[in-house]
Design a protein around this motif. Structure first.
Motif, PDB file in Angstrom:
ATOM      1  N   TYR A  79       0.834  -1.206   0.000  1.00 45.34           N
ATOM      2  CA  TYR A  79       0.000   0.000   0.000  1.00 45.34           C
ATOM      3  C   TYR A  79       0.867   1.253   0.000  1.00 45.34           C
ATOM      4  O   TYR A  79       0.572   2.221  -0.719  1.00 45.34           O
ATOM      5  N   PHE A  80       1.934   1.244   0.784  1.00 42.40           N
ATOM      6  CA  PHE A  80       2.864   2.376   0.794  1.00 42.40           C
ATOM      7  C   PHE A  80       3.424   2.623  -0.615  1.00 42.40           C
ATOM      8  O   PHE A  80       3.476   3.760  -1.095  1.00 42.40           O
ATOM      9  N   PHE A  81       3.872   1.537  -1.262  1.00 40.55           N
ATOM     10  CA  PHE A  81       4.470   1.676  -2.591  1.00 40.55           C
ATOM     11  C   PHE A  81       3.445   2.117  -3.631  1.00 40.55           C
ATOM     12  O   PHE A  81       3.693   3.048  -4.410  1.00 40.55           O
ATOM     13  N   LEU A  82       2.304   1.460  -3.678  1.00 44.12           N
ATOM     14  CA  LEU A  82       1.306   1.759  -4.705  1.00 44.12           C
ATOM     15  C   LEU A  82       0.748   3.170  -4.554  1.00 44.12           C
ATOM     16  O   LEU A  82       0.508   3.863  -5.556  1.00 44.12           O
ATOM     17  N   GLY A  83       0.541   3.617  -3.311  1.00 44.72           N
ATOM     18  CA  GLY A  83       0.077   4.985  -3.114  1.00 44.72           C
ATOM     19  C   GLY A  83       1.096   6.001  -3.590  1.00 44.72           C
ATOM     20  O   GLY A  83       0.745   7.013  -4.205  1.00 44.72           O
ATOM     21  N   GLY A  84       2.373   5.722  -3.332  1.00 47.60           N
ATOM     22  CA  GLY A  84       3.420   6.624  -3.811  1.00 47.60           C
ATOM     23  C   GLY A  84       3.492   6.664  -5.317  1.00 47.60           C
ATOM     24  O   GLY A  84       3.627   7.740  -5.921  1.00 47.60           O
ATOM     25  N   LEU A  85       3.405   5.499  -5.947  1.00 47.27           N
ATOM     26  CA  LEU A  85       3.447   5.443  -7.411  1.00 47.27           C
ATOM     27  C   LEU A  85       2.264   6.189  -8.014  1.00 47.27           C
ATOM     28  O   LEU A  85       2.423   6.921  -9.003  1.00 47.27           O
ATOM     29  N   ALA A  86       1.089   6.029  -7.435  1.00 44.49           N
ATOM     30  CA  ALA A  86      -0.099   6.705  -7.956  1.00 44.49           C
ATOM     31  C   ALA A  86       0.016   8.223  -7.811  1.00 44.49           C
ATOM     32  O   ALA A  86      -0.186   8.975  -8.767  1.00 44.49           O
TER      33      ALA A  86
ATOM     34  N   GLY B 286      -6.203   1.873  -7.154  1.00 47.23           N
ATOM     35  CA  GLY B 286      -7.187   0.823  -6.964  1.00 47.23           C
ATOM     36  C   GLY B 286      -6.606  -0.366  -6.208  1.00 47.23           C
ATOM     37  O   GLY B 286      -7.230  -0.889  -5.276  1.00 47.23           O
ATOM     38  N   LEU B 287      -5.400  -0.783  -6.592  1.00 47.37           N
ATOM     39  CA  LEU B 287      -4.749  -1.885  -5.893  1.00 47.37           C
ATOM     40  C   LEU B 287      -4.381  -1.497  -4.463  1.00 47.37           C
ATOM     41  O   LEU B 287      -4.461  -2.320  -3.550  1.00 47.37           O
TER      42      LEU B 287
ATOM     43  N   ALA C 106     -10.483   8.598  -1.227  1.00 50.17           N
ATOM     44  CA  ALA C 106     -11.855   8.696  -1.731  1.00 50.17           C
ATOM     45  C   ALA C 106     -12.012   9.842  -2.721  1.00 50.17           C
ATOM     46  O   ALA C 106     -12.807   9.745  -3.673  1.00 50.17           O
ATOM     47  N   VAL C 107     -11.276  10.935  -2.535  1.00 46.35           N
ATOM     48  CA  VAL C 107     -11.389  12.085  -3.439  1.00 46.35           C
ATOM     49  C   VAL C 107     -10.441  11.945  -4.623  1.00 46.35           C
ATOM     50  O   VAL C 107     -10.804  12.255  -5.768  1.00 46.35           O
ATOM     51  N   TYR C 108      -9.247  11.448  -4.354  1.00 43.79           N
ATOM     52  CA  TYR C 108      -8.255  11.324  -5.419  1.00 43.79           C
ATOM     53  C   TYR C 108      -8.659  10.284  -6.459  1.00 43.79           C
ATOM     54  O   TYR C 108      -8.449  10.483  -7.664  1.00 43.79           O
ATOM     55  N   GLY C 109      -9.216   9.164  -6.012  1.00 42.89           N
ATOM     56  CA  GLY C 109      -9.564   8.076  -6.912  1.00 42.89           C
ATOM     57  C   GLY C 109     -10.432   8.495  -8.094  1.00 42.89           C
ATOM     58  O   GLY C 109     -10.094   8.185  -9.254  1.00 42.89           O
ATOM     59  N   PRO C 110     -11.542   9.199  -7.867  1.00 47.34           N
ATOM     60  CA  PRO C 110     -12.363   9.636  -9.001  1.00 47.34           C
ATOM     61  C   PRO C 110     -11.630  10.579  -9.955  1.00 47.34           C
ATOM     62  O   PRO C 110     -11.822  10.498 -11.177  1.00 47.34           O
TER      63      PRO C 110
END
Length: 305
Positions: A29-36, A67-68, A104-108
């Motif tokens: 989660y740490f990695f994927l959030g940073g990449l996103a 999403g992941l 929740a806000v960033y995803g859309p």
């Protein structure tokens, strides 16, 4: 003579309870959030510069990563409702509450930007969504460091000033790596520069973090954490060294991209492992506490004076 005091707690138990988080879920989660998050920032810069193919690739990467990341977080929570229940209130003093709302806000925004880039429809709305995702991207990329540092885990809490910068540099290096890996050579000029910037920034912040941690920094160089973080330094350095040549050789871009992404993964899993190790050893909790007490005692004015 009184024997030297040990750092063992009652019944041989650690003073601080180690995190119950699963490494696969939360370090991932740490990695994927940073990449996103960093990917959205870099995608906006590339979009503005006319590098639309690479920007589109990063937008798709960002929405897939977030999403992941959300799925990994929910899996660690165990019940999906535990995530949605966090959205019932807004608590600025809680990194978990702020992080839930960020996702929740960033995803859309990220989803709309990727959809417009892939379909070619609603370019104005897509550009606005790209800007919105880029605006929230830095917070998405680094708030997990704040979340970790807000705990009592010695290796994380002691590095509360530097850890967000370590994560920011790692995230920028990973996003740059994705751009080098997925984009055409003609559109990777910005990514080549940001790859070096991210690698240098991460290395500098890591050096400062280790200095601040003092004796606790041993958790960053020993065991599983030490192996992962040494691999991260090597991979990130290799990626940054190959990045400038990616404009001439496609193979260099692929190699640089893969190395930077792998280095970022190792950084996040290494930091996670160091935190667990520091919580399991009472010396890393009691030692810094005694050092701080001794420092405060020295700073107090002499009452007799």
């Amino acid at each position: 003579m009184v024997e030297r005091a040990s750092f063992d707690s009652y019944y041989g138990r650690p003073v601080v309870k180690a995190p119950a988080w699963e490494a696969r879920d939360i370090a991932g989660y740490f990695f994927l959030g940073g990449l996103a998050g960093a990917g959205s920032v870099l995608a906006a810069a590339l979009h503005a510069g006319g590098a639309h193919r690479t920007a589109a690739a990063l937008k798709v990467t960002a929405v897939g990563s977030v999403g992941l990341a959300t799925a990994a977080l929910i899996h660690d929570l165990g019940v999906p409702s535990r995530f949605t229940h966090m959205l019932r209130v807004v608590k600025p003093s809680s990194p978990m509450s702020v992080g839930s709302w960020l996702l929740a806000v960033y995803g859309p925004f990220a989803g709309a930007a990727a959809l417009s880039a892939v379909t070619g429809r609603a370019p104005r709305a897509g550009a606005a969504a790209t800007g919105g995702a880029a605006f929230l991207g830095p917070a998405v990329a680094t708030y997990t460091a704040v979340l970790a540092a807000d705990t009592a885990v010695p290796a994380w809490h002691g590095a509360h000033r530097e850890l967000p910068y370590v994560f920011a540099g790692s995230a920028l290096a990973a996003a740059s790596g994705a751009a080098l890996l997925l984009g055409p050579r003609s559109e990777t000029g910005v990514a080549r520069a940001t790859a070096v910037l991210g690698a240098v920034g991460e290395a500098a912040a890591d050096h400062l973090m280790r200095r601040r941690l003092g004796s606790v920094a041993t958790t960053l160089s020993e065991g599983r954490a030490g192996r992962l973080l040494r691999a991260a330094r090597v991979l990130t350095a290799v990626g940054a060294a190959l990045a400038p040549a990616s404009g001439r050789f496609r193979a260099a871009g692929v190699g640089a991209g893969a190395a930077l992404l792998a280095g970022s993964v190792c950084t996040r899993f290494g930091v996670f492992a160091a935190g667990v190790a520091s919580a399991q050893d009472p010396a890393h909790t009691v030692g810094p506490q005694r050092a701080r007490l001794a420092e405060r005692a020295e700073q107090q004015p002499d009452a007799a004076g």
